[in-house]
Design a protein around this motif. Structure first.
Motif, PDB file in Angstrom:
ATOM      1  N   LYS A   7     -15.513  -5.251 -21.304  1.00  0.00           N
ATOM      2  CA  LYS A   7     -14.736  -4.697 -21.921  1.00  0.00           C
ATOM      3  C   LYS A   7     -14.005  -5.538 -22.611  1.00  0.00           C
ATOM      4  O   LYS A   7     -14.100  -6.420 -22.295  1.00  0.00           O
ATOM      5  CB  LYS A   7     -14.237  -4.092 -20.309  1.00  0.00           C
ATOM      6  CG  LYS A   7     -14.764  -2.583 -20.400  1.00  0.00           C
ATOM      7  CD  LYS A   7     -13.373  -2.089 -19.117  1.00  0.00           C
ATOM      8  CE  LYS A   7     -14.133  -0.419 -18.652  1.00  0.00           C
ATOM      9  NZ  LYS A   7     -14.002   0.106 -18.089  1.00  0.00           N
ATOM     10  N   TYR A   8     -13.194  -4.685 -23.726  1.00  0.00           N
ATOM     11  CA  TYR A   8     -12.086  -6.102 -24.265  1.00  0.00           C
ATOM     12  C   TYR A   8     -10.515  -5.342 -24.153  1.00  0.00           C
ATOM     13  O   TYR A   8     -10.720  -3.963 -24.801  1.00  0.00           O
ATOM     14  CB  TYR A   8     -12.634  -6.466 -25.176  1.00  0.00           C
ATOM     15  CG  TYR A   8     -11.991  -7.240 -26.809  1.00  0.00           C
ATOM     16  CD1 TYR A   8     -10.996  -8.619 -25.819  1.00  0.00           C
ATOM     17  CD2 TYR A   8     -11.460  -6.559 -27.698  1.00  0.00           C
ATOM     18  CE1 TYR A   8     -10.554  -9.154 -26.496  1.00  0.00           C
ATOM     19  CE2 TYR A   8     -10.621  -7.522 -28.256  1.00  0.00           C
ATOM     20  CZ  TYR A   8     -10.145  -8.729 -27.756  1.00  0.00           C
ATOM     21  OH  TYR A   8      -8.978  -9.182 -28.368  1.00  0.00           O
ATOM     22  N   LEU A  85      -5.604   1.753 -29.181  1.00  0.00           N
ATOM     23  CA  LEU A  85      -5.747   1.021 -29.582  1.00  0.00           C
ATOM     24  C   LEU A  85      -5.758  -0.602 -28.151  1.00  0.00           C
ATOM     25  O   LEU A  85      -6.661  -1.628 -28.741  1.00  0.00           O
ATOM     26  CB  LEU A  85      -5.392   0.426 -30.253  1.00  0.00           C
ATOM     27  CG  LEU A  85      -5.390   0.998 -32.123  1.00  0.00           C
ATOM     28  CD1 LEU A  85      -4.340   1.348 -32.988  1.00  0.00           C
ATOM     29  CD2 LEU A  85      -6.546   0.850 -32.564  1.00  0.00           C
ATOM     30  N   PHE A  86      -4.996  -0.404 -27.275  1.00  0.00           N
ATOM     31  CA  PHE A  86      -4.572  -1.401 -26.761  1.00  0.00           C
ATOM     32  C   PHE A  86      -5.021  -1.243 -25.353  1.00  0.00           C
ATOM     33  O   PHE A  86      -3.924  -2.394 -24.615  1.00  0.00           O
ATOM     34  CB  PHE A  86      -3.227  -2.654 -26.957  1.00  0.00           C
ATOM     35  CG  PHE A  86      -2.672  -2.040 -28.647  1.00  0.00           C
ATOM     36  CD1 PHE A  86      -2.865  -3.400 -29.061  1.00  0.00           C
ATOM     37  CD2 PHE A  86      -2.128  -0.731 -28.597  1.00  0.00           C
ATOM     38  CE1 PHE A  86      -3.036  -3.285 -30.489  1.00  0.00           C
ATOM     39  CE2 PHE A  86      -1.258  -0.920 -29.730  1.00  0.00           C
ATOM     40  CZ  PHE A  86      -1.650  -2.351 -31.218  1.00  0.00           C
ATOM     41  N   GLN A  87      -5.963  -1.061 -24.857  1.00  0.00           N
ATOM     42  CA  GLN A  87      -6.708  -0.507 -23.372  1.00  0.00           C
ATOM     43  C   GLN A  87      -8.228  -0.835 -23.075  1.00  0.00           C
ATOM     44  O   GLN A  87      -8.845  -1.629 -24.703  1.00  0.00           O
ATOM     45  CB  GLN A  87      -6.970   1.114 -23.622  1.00  0.00           C
ATOM     46  CG  GLN A  87      -5.353   1.662 -23.205  1.00  0.00           C
ATOM     47  CD  GLN A  87      -6.009   2.638 -23.023  1.00  0.00           C
ATOM     48  OE1 GLN A  87      -6.901   3.733 -23.281  1.00  0.00           O
ATOM     49  NE2 GLN A  87      -4.994   3.596 -22.247  1.00  0.00           N
ATOM     50  N   LYS A  88      -8.208  -1.217 -22.237  1.00  0.00           N
ATOM     51  CA  LYS A  88     -10.135  -2.336 -22.418  1.00  0.00           C
ATOM     52  C   LYS A  88     -10.617  -1.128 -22.864  1.00  0.00           C
ATOM     53  O   LYS A  88     -10.913  -0.534 -22.094  1.00  0.00           O
ATOM     54  CB  LYS A  88     -10.168  -2.397 -20.872  1.00  0.00           C
ATOM     55  CG  LYS A  88      -9.734  -3.853 -20.549  1.00  0.00           C
ATOM     56  CD  LYS A  88      -9.897  -4.304 -19.090  1.00  0.00           C
ATOM     57  CE  LYS A  88      -9.019  -5.158 -19.237  1.00  0.00           C
ATOM     58  NZ  LYS A  88     -10.246  -6.082 -18.479  1.00  0.00           N
ATOM     59  N   ASN A 103     -14.734   4.510 -20.951  1.00  0.00           N
ATOM     60  CA  ASN A 103     -15.140   4.456 -19.769  1.00  0.00           C
ATOM     61  C   ASN A 103     -16.605   5.233 -19.977  1.00  0.00           C
ATOM     62  O   ASN A 103     -17.078   5.350 -21.350  1.00  0.00           O
ATOM     63  CB  ASN A 103     -14.601   4.769 -18.427  1.00  0.00           C
ATOM     64  CG  ASN A 103     -14.569   6.307 -18.314  1.00  0.00           C
ATOM     65  OD1 ASN A 103     -14.853   7.034 -18.691  1.00  0.00           O
ATOM     66  ND2 ASN A 103     -12.709   7.052 -18.315  1.00  0.00           N
ATOM     67  N   GLN A 104     -17.651   5.618 -18.714  1.00  0.00           N
ATOM     68  CA  GLN A 104     -18.788   5.849 -18.985  1.00  0.00           C
ATOM     69  C   GLN A 104     -18.683   7.531 -19.369  1.00  0.00           C
ATOM     70  O   GLN A 104     -19.818   7.876 -20.267  1.00  0.00           O
ATOM     71  CB  GLN A 104     -19.451   5.548 -18.391  1.00  0.00           C
ATOM     72  CG  GLN A 104     -19.851   4.592 -18.119  1.00  0.00           C
ATOM     73  CD  GLN A 104     -21.113   3.654 -19.062  1.00  0.00           C
ATOM     74  OE1 GLN A 104     -21.629   4.302 -19.774  1.00  0.00           O
ATOM     75  NE2 GLN A 104     -20.558   2.507 -18.874  1.00  0.00           N
ATOM     76  N   HIS A 136     -10.864  -5.853 -33.578  1.00  0.00           N
ATOM     77  CA  HIS A 136     -11.530  -6.606 -33.426  1.00  0.00           C
ATOM     78  C   HIS A 136     -12.539  -6.998 -32.071  1.00  0.00           C
ATOM     79  O   HIS A 136     -12.142  -6.644 -31.435  1.00  0.00           O
ATOM     80  CB  HIS A 136      -9.847  -6.594 -33.132  1.00  0.00           C
ATOM     81  CG  HIS A 136      -9.832  -8.596 -32.656  1.00  0.00           C
ATOM     82  ND1 HIS A 136      -9.807  -9.424 -31.091  1.00  0.00           N
ATOM     83  CD2 HIS A 136     -10.089  -9.432 -33.271  1.00  0.00           C
ATOM     84  CE1 HIS A 136     -10.036 -10.683 -31.571  1.00  0.00           C
ATOM     85  NE2 HIS A 136     -10.142 -10.335 -32.467  1.00  0.00           N
ATOM     86  N   LEU A 137     -13.511  -7.384 -32.796  1.00  0.00           N
ATOM     87  CA  LEU A 137     -14.634  -7.929 -32.232  1.00  0.00           C
ATOM     88  C   LEU A 137     -14.786  -9.343 -31.904  1.00  0.00           C
ATOM     89  O   LEU A 137     -15.329  -9.538 -32.734  1.00  0.00           O
ATOM     90  CB  LEU A 137     -15.813  -7.665 -32.620  1.00  0.00           C
ATOM     91  CG  LEU A 137     -15.931  -5.638 -32.658  1.00  0.00           C
ATOM     92  CD1 LEU A 137     -16.854  -5.038 -33.520  1.00  0.00           C
ATOM     93  CD2 LEU A 137     -15.906  -4.758 -31.112  1.00  0.00           C
TER      94      LEU A 137
END
Length: 162
Positions: A7-8, A85-88, A103-104, A136-137
């Motif tokens: 998660k990012y 865009l700014f969530q995990k 999430n799943q 962004h990765l």
């Protein structure tokens, strides 16, 4: 093979920096407009009439242009529609698509043809969807070095990076 990331969450300041860097990378030629105006003004000063206001106006136009985009990108971070865009998020990358999961059970798929360009920097991949949207990765979210190499080879196969 499917690459699954950790998660990012994209930070607002990181987004603004990356967006401004992408803007400068794609629109670097804007710097020639004020330089050209100043050169024309120097020639006019030497031949026809003295004029100094353009030396102040040309840099103000460039600074104004950059401030306009800085305000736009800052606004993107505040708008409710771009909250996702700014969530995990976690990413699953394969040859057909990129799955972006909240999430799943919740998420979306992004086909490779939606990605206009990609960049490989020293510590991340940047996949450009539009002028203000990108993925962004950072390399730190990948589980292994092989996942980074596979993602890079996938981007090369899709002709997104040289």
């Amino acid at each position: 093979m499917i690459v699954k990331t950790r998660k990012y969450q994209l930070d607002n300041s990181t987004y603004i920096k990356l967006a401004m860097k992408h803007l400068l990378r794609t629109q670097w030629y804007w710097i020639f407009v004020p330089i050209g105006i100043i050169i024309i003004n120097v020639i006019l000063n030497l031949t026809v009439y003295p004029n100094i206001w353009i030396y102040f106006l040309a840099p103000v136009v460039v600074i104004g242009y950059l401030l306009f985009w800085l305000i736009q990108f800052t606004g993107v971070t505040q708008v409710e529609q771009n909250k996702v865009l700014f969530q995990k998020l976690l990413y699953e990358i394969d040859g057909r698509q990129i799955l972006i999961k909240l999430n799943q059970r919740e998420g979306m798929q992004m086909k490779w043809d939606m990605i206009k360009k990609a960049y490989k920097e020293k510590d991340h991949f940047l996949l450009v969807v539009s002028r203000a949207q990108f993925i962004h990765l950072p390399f730190s979210i990948f589980n292994s070095e092989n996942d980074v190499k596979f993602t890079e080879s996938l981007l090369k196969r899709k002709n997104l990076i040289p």
